[in-house]
Write an enzyme that holds these catalytic residues in place. Structure first.
Site, mmCIF file in Angstrom:
data_model
loop_
_atom_site.group_PDB
_atom_site.id
_atom_site.type_symbol
_atom_site.label_atom_id
_atom_site.label_comp_id
_atom_site.label_asym_id
_atom_site.label_seq_id
_atom_site.Cartn_x
_atom_site.Cartn_y
_atom_site.Cartn_z
ATOM 1 N N LYS A 138 -51.114 17.463 -74.972
ATOM 2 C CA LYS A 138 -50.885 18.801 -75.504
ATOM 3 C C LYS A 138 -49.428 18.855 -75.931
ATOM 4 O O LYS A 138 -48.566 18.212 -75.313
ATOM 5 C CB LYS A 138 -51.136 19.878 -74.451
ATOM 6 C CG LYS A 138 -52.558 19.924 -73.927
ATOM 7 C CD LYS A 138 -52.679 21.021 -72.884
ATOM 8 C CE LYS A 138 -54.051 21.030 -72.239
ATOM 9 N NZ LYS A 138 -54.155 22.065 -71.194
ATOM 10 N N HIS A 141 -45.359 22.927 -74.600
ATOM 11 C CA HIS A 141 -45.453 24.383 -74.721
ATOM 12 C C HIS A 141 -44.139 25.042 -74.320
ATOM 13 O O HIS A 141 -43.423 24.548 -73.449
ATOM 14 C CB HIS A 141 -46.594 24.884 -73.836
ATOM 15 C CG HIS A 141 -47.035 26.275 -74.134
ATOM 16 N ND1 HIS A 141 -46.359 27.385 -73.679
ATOM 17 C CD2 HIS A 141 -48.074 26.747 -74.855
ATOM 18 C CE1 HIS A 141 -46.975 28.472 -74.090
ATOM 19 N NE2 HIS A 141 -48.023 28.117 -74.804
ATOM 20 N N HIS A 144 -43.050 25.531 -70.729
ATOM 21 C CA HIS A 144 -42.405 24.474 -69.946
ATOM 22 C C HIS A 144 -40.881 24.507 -70.077
ATOM 23 O O HIS A 144 -40.179 23.806 -69.348
ATOM 24 C CB HIS A 144 -42.906 23.098 -70.395
ATOM 25 C CG HIS A 144 -44.354 22.861 -70.097
ATOM 26 N ND1 HIS A 144 -45.321 22.890 -71.074
ATOM 27 C CD2 HIS A 144 -45.002 22.627 -68.943
ATOM 28 C CE1 HIS A 144 -46.498 22.664 -70.516
ATOM 29 N NE2 HIS A 144 -46.341 22.503 -69.229
#
Length: 557
Positions: A138, A141, A144
C-alpha cells in the site's frame, strides 16, 4: 546543568536542611521568564521539598518558605534571596550568570543541556523504538506520518541522552490483506502496470478486490485460501508476496530519505509467522487458550468471561493474527536486544490492542512486559492538497515543496539558492513537524496549510527564519572574540532574559525525556526565537565594540 548554579544552591540548602544535595537538585527549578517583571533565576518549591520528607506534616507553605529563606545567606553565586507563594527564590550574580552561561554554551556546543546533573543519576539503557510501520503493498499513507516523526523524535532524544537506541520499522507485510491482494492481482492485475507504477497499481487492485469481496463470497473465500497458502509456505504464493514486499520497501526507502529518517532494522509480521505458532503452543500449554464455537482461539484476559477482555489469537483456519505476531516479535526482541524499554508509537486506535498484548505477555510469565510502553497519538483532520483529499504521504511532501517554493519566491529577502526545491522541502517539512509537535500527542487537531507556512507567530517557518538570521550574523561577524568579550557589558534586560531562558533548557529536555512529549522543546525554542527577535532589534551587533557584539552569537545556540 544550569551551569552548576542549581548544585551551588542545593549545597547551601543541604547544610540548613541536613539533606544530601542530590535529594534537593530536582526540587530547584529555573524560573520561566516574565514579560511584565524581572524574575529570580531559580526557585525552590517548599511543597516539593516536603514531598521528600513523608514524615512531616504540611504547615503553611508561605511560613515555611519565609523561615527557610531567613536561614540562607547570599554568597558569591547568589546575590539575592526572596520568597514567593510557597517558594524560596534565588537571583544569581549577574556578571557571573553571563560569564558562566556563555562559557558553558561555547564549551558544550550541541551538547548544551545534555550534561546536566538532572541526567547524572539516570543509567544508560538499551531502548527499542518501533515506529512508522506502514503496510506493504500500500502507498505510504499520510496517517503514518505522525508515527514516523514522533518515533524519530523519541529515538533522537533518547540517543542524545546517551542511551543505546535501536530503531525498528515493523512492516505490515503479513495478514489477511495479502490474501486479498494475491487474489486481487490474479483477477485484476497487470504486470506492465506493476512494473511501471507498482504501488499505485497495487493500491488500485486492493481497492477493487475489497469491493468485490464484499459482494462476492467466492472472492472472499479465495482470499482466505490464498493467505492460508502463504502460511503453509506455498512457493508460488510466496513469490508473488515477495515481489509486492520488495517493490514496497524500495518506495519506503526513497520516502524516508526525503523525511531524513533512518532505521536500524526493517522487520515485519512475516518474520514471525512460524514463531507465532510457538506462542500459540505456549498459551495452550499454560491452559490459557480457549476454542470458540466458530473454531477461533481466544484468551480471556479477565478470567471471568468479560467480552471486552477477550483477545482472539488464532483464526478458525489455524492462521495467526496481528496480536499473535506482536507477541512473537516482543519475545524475539527481548532475546535479541535485552532491552530495558521498548516503545511502540502508533495511533490511539491501537491502545486496547497493546494493552492486551502487554497483559498476554505478563500472564505468559514474561515479567519484562512492564518495560513495554505504547505512545499513542491523535488523528490529523482536514489535510488536503490542492487536488483534494490526501491519501498518500508523497502527495503531502510534494505539496510542501510547492507551497514553500511559492512562499520563498514572494519574500524579497530570499537569497538565490543552488537547490531551491530541496531547501523548500526541508524548510516546509520542518514547519509541518513543528506544527504537529506544538500540542499534546494524544490530541486530534485540525490541519491548516496557512497556519503551517505563516512566517510570524509560533510557527516552524518563524523558528527557522530566526535560526537563519542568527547564522548569518555568525558568518558575517564570526565568534572568535567570544572568549575575550566583556561580560559586564551584557546586562541589558534583553540579554538577561535570554540567559535566564537558556538556564531552563536542561529542565525542558528532562521533562520531554520523561513524558516523551516534544511540545516542551518546541515551546522553549519558539520562546527563544521571540527573545532573539527582540534582542536583534535592540542589541546591535553591527558597529558595536567586539566585547558587546558577542551577545549576537549567544542567540544562535
Amino acid at each position: 546543568m544550569a551551569c552548576g548554579f542549581r548544585r551551588s544552591i542545593a549545597c547551601q540548602l543541604s547544610r540548613v536542611l541536613d539533606l544530601p544535595p542530590e535529594n534537593l537538585i530536582k526540587s530547584i527549578s529555573a524560573v520561566p521568564i516574565s514579560k511584565k517583571e524581572e524574575v529570580a533565576d531559580f526557585q525552590l518549591s517548599v511543597d516539593s521539598l516536603l514531598e521528600n520528607n513523608n514524615g512531616h506534616s504540611r504547615p503553611d507553605m508561605q511560613v515555611q518558605a519565609t523561615r527557610l529563606a531567613e536561614k540562607l545567606k547570599c554568597d558569591t553565586v547568589v546575590s539575592e534571596i526572596s520568597t514567593g507563594q510557597g517558594t524560596v527564590n534565588f537571583k544569581i550574580n549577574r556578571e557571573l550568570l553571563t560569564k558562566t552561561v556563555l562559557q558553558q554554551v561555547i564549551e558544550d556546543g550541541p551538547k548544551y543541556g545534555l550534561k546536566s546533573e538532572l541526567f547524572s543519576d539516570l543509567p544508560q539503557k538499551k531502548i527499542v523504538v518501533e515506529f512508522s510501520s506502514p503496510n506493504v503493498a500500500k502507498k505510504f499513507h499520510v496517517g503514518h506520518l505522525r508515527s514516523t516523526i514522533i518515533g524519530n523524535f523519541i529515538a533522537n532524544l533518547k540517543e542524545a541522552l546517551g542511551h543505546q537506541v535501536t530503531r525498528i520499522n515493523y512492516l505490515g507485510d503479513w495478514g489477511m490483506q495479502f490474501g486479498l491482494l494475491g487474489t486481487g492481482f490474479q483477477l485484476f492485475g497487470y504486470e506492465e502496470k506493476l512494473q511501471s507504477n507498482p504501488l499505485q497499481h497495487l493500491f488500485e487492485v486492493y481497492v477493487q478486490v475489497n469491493k468485490e469481496a464484499a459482494d462476492d463470497k467466492s472472492v472472499a473465500k479465495s482470499a482466505r485460501e490464498f493467505f492460508q497458502r502463504l502460511e503453509l509456505g506455498d512457493m508460488q504464493a510466496l513469490a508473488l508476496w515477495q515481489k509486492f514486499r520488495d517493490l514496497s520497501i524500495e518506495e519506503y526507502v526513497r520516502i524516508y530519505k526525503r523525511l531524513g529518517v533512518h532505521f536500524d532494522e526493517y522487520s515485519g509480521e512475516s518474520f514471525y509467522r512460524e514463531k507465532s505458532q510457538e506462542v500459540l503452543k505456549l498459551l495452550d500449554s499454560k491452559g490459557l487458550l480457549q476454542k470458540t464455537i466458530k473454531g477461533t482461539a481466544v484468551v480471556d484476559l479477565s478470567g471471568n468471561g468479560d467480552p471486552s477482555s477477550i483477545c482472539t489469537v488464532m483464526r478458525s483456519d489455524g492462521t495467526s493474527l496481528y496480536a499473535t505476531r506482536d507477541l512473537a516479535a516482543a519475545i524475539d526482541r527481548m532475546d535479541k536486544y535485552h532491552f530495558d524499554r521498548m516503545i511502540y508509537v502508533t495511533d490511539k486506535g491501537q491502545k486496547k490492542h497493546f494493552q492486551q498484548v502487554f497483559q498476554l505477555l505478563q500472564i505468559m510469565g514474561y515479567d519484562w512486559a512492564e518495560r513495554c510502553q505504547h505512545v499513542p497519538f491523535g488523528v490529523v483532520q482536514g489535510m488536503k492538497t490542492r487536488r483534494g483529499d490526501v491519501t498518500f504521504l508523497e502527495d503531502v511532501l510534494n505539496e510542501i515543496q510547492l507551497r514553500m517554493l511559492q512562499n520563498m519566491a514572494s519574500i524579497k529577502t530570499t537569497k538565490e539558492l543552488e537547490n531551491p526545491q530541496e531547501t523548500a522541502e526541508r524548510v516546509g517539512l520542518a514547519a509541518l513537524i513543528i506544527q504537529d509537535f506544538k500540542g499534546l500527542l494524544l490530541s486530534d487537531y485540525q490541519f491548516s496549510w496557512d497556519r503551517v507556512f505563516q512566517s510570524r507567530g509560533d510557527t516552524g517557518v518563524f523558528l527557522q527564519y530566526t535560526h537563519a538570521r542568527l547564522h548569518s550574523l555568525e558568518e558575517t561577524f564570526g565568534c572568535g572574540y567570544l572568549n575575550d568579550c566583556n561580560t559586564a557589558c551584557l546586562q541589558e534586560p534583553q540579554s538577561v532574559s535570554i540567559l535566564q531562558h537558556l538556564l531552563r533548557f536542561d529542565e525542558v529536555l528532562y521533562r520531554s525525556s520523561q513524558d516523551l512529549q516534544p511540545r516542551h522543546i518546541v515551546s522553549y525554542l519558539l520562546t527563544l526565537s521571540h527573545l532573539a527577535a527582540v534582542a536583534h532589534k535592540t542589541l546591535h551587533v553591527k558597529d558595536s565594540p567586539p566585547e558587546v557584539a558577542g551577545v549576537g552569537w549567544v542567540f544562535s545556540v
